[in-house]
Design an enzyme around this catalytic site. Structure first.
Site, PDB file in Angstrom:
ATOM      1  N   ALA A  63       0.032   4.441   3.176  1.00  0.00           N
ATOM      2  CA  ALA A  63       0.667   5.498   3.963  1.00  0.00           C
ATOM      3  C   ALA A  63      -0.446   6.292   4.638  1.00  0.00           C
ATOM      4  CB  ALA A  63       1.469   6.398   3.035  1.00  0.00           C
ATOM      5  N   GLY A 102       1.157   1.760   0.366  1.00  0.00           N
ATOM      6  CA  GLY A 102       2.276   1.432   1.253  1.00  0.00           C
ATOM      7  C   GLY A 102       2.062   0.115   1.983  1.00  0.00           C
ATOM      8  N   GLU A 105       3.164  -2.447  -0.283  1.00  0.00           N
ATOM      9  CA  GLU A 105       4.623  -2.315  -0.377  1.00  0.00           C
ATOM     10  C   GLU A 105       5.315  -2.971   0.831  1.00  0.00           C
ATOM     11  OE1 GLU A 105       4.264   1.973  -1.217  1.00  0.00           O
ATOM     12  OE2 GLU A 105       5.564   1.604  -2.935  1.00  0.00           O
ATOM     13  N   GLU A 125      -2.221   4.533  -5.328  1.00  0.00           N
ATOM     14  CA  GLU A 125      -1.625   5.873  -5.179  1.00  0.00           C
ATOM     15  C   GLU A 125      -2.008   6.801  -6.327  1.00  0.00           C
ATOM     16  OE1 GLU A 125      -0.114   3.039  -4.536  1.00  0.00           O
ATOM     17  OE2 GLU A 125       1.231   3.221  -2.819  1.00  0.00           O
TER      18      GLU A 125
HETATM   19  C1  3H9 Z   1       0.653   5.562  -0.159  1.00  0.00           C
HETATM   20  O1  3H9 Z   1       0.521   4.507   0.375  1.00  0.00           O
HETATM   21  C2  3H9 Z   1       1.991   6.137  -0.591  1.00  0.00           C
HETATM   22  C3  3H9 Z   1       3.110   5.131  -0.552  1.00  0.00           C
HETATM   23  O2  3H9 Z   1       3.180   4.394  -1.733  1.00  0.00           O
HETATM   24  C4  3H9 Z   1       4.460   5.813  -0.446  1.00  0.00           C
HETATM   25  C5  3H9 Z   1       4.775   6.557   0.792  1.00  0.00           C
HETATM   26  C6  3H9 Z   1       6.213   7.011   0.849  1.00  0.00           C
HETATM   27  N1  3H9 Z   1      -4.564   7.429   5.536  1.00  0.00           N
HETATM   28  O3  3H9 Z   1     -12.831   4.983   3.058  1.00  0.00           O
HETATM   29  P1  3H9 Z   1     -13.359   4.752   4.420  1.00  0.00           P
HETATM   30  C7  3H9 Z   1      -9.522   6.930   6.722  1.00  0.00           C
HETATM   31  S1  3H9 Z   1      -0.679   6.542  -0.514  1.00  0.00           S
HETATM   32  C8  3H9 Z   1      -5.286   8.058   6.467  1.00  0.00           C
HETATM   33  O4  3H9 Z   1     -14.542   5.519   4.841  1.00  0.00           O
HETATM   34  P2  3H9 Z   1     -13.947   2.041   3.667  1.00  0.00           P
HETATM   35  C9  3H9 Z   1     -10.658   7.643   6.030  1.00  0.00           C
HETATM   36  O5  3H9 Z   1     -10.371   9.001   5.841  1.00  0.00           O
HETATM   37  C10 3H9 Z   1      -2.039   5.698   0.220  1.00  0.00           C
HETATM   38  N2  3H9 Z   1      -6.600   7.843   6.652  1.00  0.00           N
HETATM   39  O6  3H9 Z   1     -13.623   3.200   4.696  1.00  0.00           O
HETATM   40  C11 3H9 Z   1     -11.788   7.385   6.985  1.00  0.00           C
HETATM   41  O7  3H9 Z   1     -11.632   8.283   8.053  1.00  0.00           O
HETATM   42  P3  3H9 Z   1     -12.891   8.873   8.831  1.00  0.00           P
HETATM   43  C12 3H9 Z   1      -2.487   4.540  -0.606  1.00  0.00           C
HETATM   44  C13 3H9 Z   1      -7.194   6.951   5.866  1.00  0.00           C
HETATM   45  O8  3H9 Z   1     -14.075   0.812   4.467  1.00  0.00           O
HETATM   46  C14 3H9 Z   1     -11.496   5.985   7.499  1.00  0.00           C
HETATM   47  O9  3H9 Z   1     -10.112   5.765   7.258  1.00  0.00           O
HETATM   48  N3  3H9 Z   1      -3.713   4.005  -0.032  1.00  0.00           N
HETATM   49  C15 3H9 Z   1      -6.502   6.262   4.872  1.00  0.00           C
HETATM   50  O10 3H9 Z   1     -15.045   2.441   2.755  1.00  0.00           O
HETATM   51  C16 3H9 Z   1     -12.291   4.909   6.829  1.00  0.00           C
HETATM   52  O11 3H9 Z   1     -12.139   5.031   5.413  1.00  0.00           O
HETATM   53  C17 3H9 Z   1      -4.910   4.419  -0.412  1.00  0.00           C
HETATM   54  O12 3H9 Z   1      -5.041   5.244  -1.290  1.00  0.00           O
HETATM   55  C18 3H9 Z   1      -5.123   6.523   4.720  1.00  0.00           C
HETATM   56  N4  3H9 Z   1      -4.382   5.893   3.804  1.00  0.00           N
HETATM   57  O13 3H9 Z   1     -12.655   1.911   2.742  1.00  0.00           O
HETATM   58  C19 3H9 Z   1      -6.092   3.792   0.272  1.00  0.00           C
HETATM   59  N5  3H9 Z   1      -7.364   5.436   4.235  1.00  0.00           N
HETATM   60  O14 3H9 Z   1     -13.550   7.692   9.472  1.00  0.00           O
HETATM   61  C20 3H9 Z   1      -7.117   4.843   0.598  1.00  0.00           C
HETATM   62  C21 3H9 Z   1      -8.555   5.606   4.828  1.00  0.00           C
HETATM   63  O15 3H9 Z   1     -12.287   9.840   9.769  1.00  0.00           O
HETATM   64  N6  3H9 Z   1      -8.226   4.290   1.356  1.00  0.00           N
HETATM   65  N7  3H9 Z   1      -8.466   6.509   5.818  1.00  0.00           N
HETATM   66  O16 3H9 Z   1     -13.729   9.528   7.762  1.00  0.00           O
HETATM   67  C22 3H9 Z   1      -9.224   3.587   0.799  1.00  0.00           C
HETATM   68  O17 3H9 Z   1      -9.248   3.315  -0.382  1.00  0.00           O
HETATM   69  C23 3H9 Z   1     -10.361   3.185   1.697  1.00  0.00           C
HETATM   70  O18 3H9 Z   1     -10.345   4.041   2.809  1.00  0.00           O
HETATM   71  C24 3H9 Z   1     -10.329   1.725   2.202  1.00  0.00           C
HETATM   72  C25 3H9 Z   1     -11.450   1.520   3.262  1.00  0.00           C
HETATM   73  C26 3H9 Z   1     -10.576   0.788   1.012  1.00  0.00           C
HETATM   74  C27 3H9 Z   1      -9.028   1.407   2.840  1.00  0.00           C
END
Ligand code: 3H9
Length: 698
Positions: A63, A102, A105, A125
């Site tokens: 999400a 998400g 999902e 999450e």
């Molecule tokens: C969810 O899904 C809830 C659902 O179940 C239900 C809903 C109803 N959103 O980490 P990085 C940005 S909860 C917005 O440096 P990497 C991050 O801030 C979500 N932005 O890169 C950064 O921005 P900036 C469940 C996001 O390659 C840029 O992307 N998902 C999101 O080291 C690059 O990120 C998670 O918890 C996001 N979801 O790692 C995954 N994710 O360049 C969370 C990232 O402006 N994310 N950004 O600083 C991660 O674990 C890592 O970012 C990922 C990439 C592994 C994806």
């Protein structure tokens, strides 16, 4: 047609492509786009199957966290996932990068999943204080069974594509990383073989098989220790259990929604999401342009083969960078190198690295007794004990021996970087690189800029942190920098609380109940309480008014902490558990008598306020003086350097949650009652309260 999601037909396959950099997060536009594209695919008579695939570096990573806390815009993600699943043509997800939260999902809402070998999937999450709220807790256990679903959802750990295939999460593993080709080929196979629409929500055999099992109670029991203080892992467990106890998929989804709502409203969710973004923000230093050139660090020297030097060296070897350790005596060098080997072997025993990796890393570390061997190093880090005279002597010698352009760094935890730099003719190349013990484990790297440190050297420090998998925080130069300066205030307050009637274990319990992994005194025993003693002695010698302490008495009796099996607590052989010691109670009682202190009952609330608010007040001074650029720099320092519970977002975020007016009132009260510079209200704190603002508004 949406900008971020497109629909095209390739032969019999309707291809839905998501393109929303950087990580294809499910923003409102993406959700609407997917729903619209699915509708187009449903309406396209020539499309026999649909494929969801992503452009860029990853499949949907979850999400859009930036939308949390704002009013939800329809359609919600659960509806979009249900809409995909309800489609009467087979829908295939082709996964590359990371299908997270998400994102997974959405993939679970598809009827088939194919992944490239380098892909990973996960439901992280929980790390944001949430649970998978778009059917993840209901669909995943239908594929994997209860135990694996619980493990994945409560830990948030990623699972590699190969394992995901074994667990039944992924139907086919591609043989190369061309995700689009793999997706198209699989979707074509679905069409050619007439594979049916296969909805995860309708697969109930795993649920039936485990109905009434005690797996959930057992799992909760295990969580009590592992997830102490956390809300989300328990709610995740409740949600997965609902898949097994609900009369229908829809009923389980309803329960998931309720539990998700509870977490969305929690302070822990707010704290963890603050920590997530803060961790990414710290690398963007105000005033340090993104395109600042960085120097290449291909070879490193470390001075000192003690605990700190050895730990520091391991970071570079782990990152494949050769490192040479210098010591004064061969014996100390040999001992240091053998401890490093033992550490690696212990890690290999736990299965975290292979025996070959032990040898590989050891082959990158060598030793020397002379700085002559540092003449070609790109970076030298000094990690000797805290003596300004010694450090200056070392830096002046390094200045002579190291090549022009080499970065000269000190691992000092308190001393003045500018004074150290003054021993060289290249203060622009001098910087503090403060690692936290154990240096090969703790994620924080405090990067201390001196007055003359060049931007290039600062940027190199930040880039280096990333390379060795640390979280680098750039801070200014002052006694103790950000972390220890605040810690010292908390330490002095904790000692004073004991002076007046609290016991060390009462103080420690308040801090561990707050969420710290260790209390102030147990932590002191781990580091060695002789360190604080010698700092106090130095300050007394320098004429400062440092009151006597019962802790000085402990040190005088040879109780230096864990290393002597006794400090504020006592220890048993082979065990690090602190045990309260009547001998210490007596020392404290004698000290109070000697000082004419009548002990009083001290409440847990007073302990919490004095230990925490004194840090917040100091943090505000640190911000005011520009030692930290932003309150989030302080938050990250404390989360990664001192085990501040991430679910509280760090000390400054926590203070904002408590209310700065409340904190200022208490600071003023303690200033009156307890006195001391540490309780002089920070002008910034006063200003923020007057303006009805928070640290987060700065
Ligand atoms: C969810 O899904 C809830 C659902 O179940 C239900 C809903 C109803 N959103 O980490 P990085 C940005 S909860 C917005 O440096 P990497 C991050 O801030 C979500 N932005 O890169 C950064 O921005 P900036 C469940 C996001 O390659 C840029 O992307 N998902 C999101 O080291 C690059 O990120 C998670 O918890 C996001 N979801 O790692 C995954 N994710 O360049 C969370 C990232 O402006 N994310 N950004 O600083 C991660 O674990 C890592 O970012 C990922 C990439 C592994 C994806």
């Amino acid at each position: 047609m949406s900008d971020v999601v497109t629909y095209n037909r390739e032969g019999a396959i309707g291809v839905i492509t998501v393109n929303y950099p950087p990580v294809n997060a499910l923003s409102h536009a993406v959700r609407t786009g997917i729903q619209g594209a699915i509708q187009q695919g449903r309406d396209d008579a020539d499309a026999k199957a649909l494929l969801i695939v992503c452009d860029g570096r990853t499949f949907i990573a979850g999400a859009d966290i930036r939308e949390f806390g704002k009013p939800m815009q329809e359609p919600g993600l659960p509806e979009v996932v249900n809409f995909i699943e309800a489609t009467d043509k087979p829908v295939v997800a082709a996964i590359h990068g990371t299908a997270l939260g998400g994102g997974l999902e959405v993939a679970l809402g598809c009827h088939y999943r194919v992944a490239v070998p380098s892909a990973k999937v996960g439901l992280p999450e929980v790390k944001l204080g949430l649970l998978p709220g778009a059917g993840g807790t209901q669909r995943l256990p239908r594929l994997t069974g209860a135990q694996k679903a619980l493990e994945m959802i409560t830990s948030g750990e990623f699972v590699a594509a190969k394992d995901a295939a074994q667990l039944g999460i992924v139907d086919e593993l591609a043989d190369n990383d061309d995700v689009k080709a793999a997706g198209l080929a699989f979707a074509q196979k679905v069409v050619d073989e007439g594979k049916p629409v296969r909805r995860v929500s309708e697969q109930n055999d795993k649920l039936e098989a485990e109905k009434g099992s005690d797996v959930f109670d057992k799992f909760r029991e295990g969580l009590k220790k592992k997830a102490r203080g956390l809300l989300a892992p328990f709610k995740c467990t409740d949600a997965v259990e609902a898949a097994f106890t609900s009369a229908s998929f829809e009923e389980g989804m309803k329960r998931e929604r309720e539990l998700f709502g509870d977490l969305m409203d929690s302070d822990q969710r707010a704290g963890l999401i603050h920590a997530f973004f803060a961790e990414r923000e710290v690398s963007k230093v105000p005033g340090l342009p993104k395109d600042t050139p960085v120097r290449e660090i291909k070879t490193v020297g470390v001075i000192g083969a003690g605990t700190m030097g050895g730990g520091i060296a391991m970071n570079f070897a782990n990152a494949g960078i050769p490192v040479t350790i210098a010591e004064v005596k061969q014996e100390a060098l040999d001992k240091g190198l053998s401890i490093i080997r033992k550490n690696y072997e212990a890690t290999a025993k736990k299965g975290r690295i292979t025996p070959e990796q032990v040898e590989e890393r050891m082959s990158l570390i060598d030793g020397t007794l002379t700085y002559d061997d540092f003449k070609d190093k790109d970076l030298v880090i000094e990690a000797v004990f805290e003596s300004m005279d010694l450090k200056k002597k070392i830096f002046s010698e390094l200045d002579e021996k190291c090549k022009p352009g080499a970065i000269l760094a000190s691992n000092t935890s308190t001393l003045d970087i500018d004074e150290i730099a003054s021993a060289t003719k290249r203060p622009e190349d001098v910087i503090g690189l403060h690692f936290f013990s154990p240096a090969n484990v703790m994620k924080l790297l405090e990067i201390v800029r001196g007055e003359k440190t060049s931007d290039e050297v600062k940027a190199t420090g930040m880039a280096l942190a990333k390379k060795i998998k640390k979280v680098g925080v750039l801070v200014g130069n002052c006694n103790g920098f950000v972390g220890n300066r605040m810690l010292h205030k908390r330490g002095a307050e904790a000692m004073a609380l004991v002076d007046h009637g609290a016991s060390p274990q009462q103080v420690d319990k308040v801090l561990t109940d707050f969420g710290f992994p260790m209390g102030q005194f147990a932590m002191g025993d781990l580091a060695g309480i002789d360190i604080g003693h010698s700092i106090r002695e130095e300050r007394r010698k320098a004429g400062e008014d440092v009151p006597p302490s019962w802790m000085d008495k402990l040190v005088e009796k040879g109780r230096l902490g864990q290393k002597t099996m006794a400090g504020t607590y006592k220890y048993e052989e082979g065990n690090r558990k602190p045990i309260p010691d009547p001998e210490v109670d007596q020392i404290i009682a004698d000290f109070r008598k000697e000082q004419g202190i009548e002990p009083r009952e001290i409440s847990d609330q007073e302990i919490l306020e004095r230990c925490m608010y004194v840090m917040v007040n100091e943090g505000a001074k640190i911000l005011d003086e520009g030692i930290a650029d932003r309150s989030l720099d302080i938050d990250i320092t404390w989360i990664y350097g001192y085990g501040f519970p991430a679910y509280r977002g760090g000390p400054m975020f926590w203070a904002d949650q408590i209310g700065l007016d409340k904190i200022l009132d208490a600071v003023k009260k303690y200033h009156k009652e307890v006195g001391g510079k540490q309780w002089e209200p920070s002008p910034l704190l006063e200003k923020l309260v007057a303006e009805n603002k928070k640290f987060g508004d700065l």
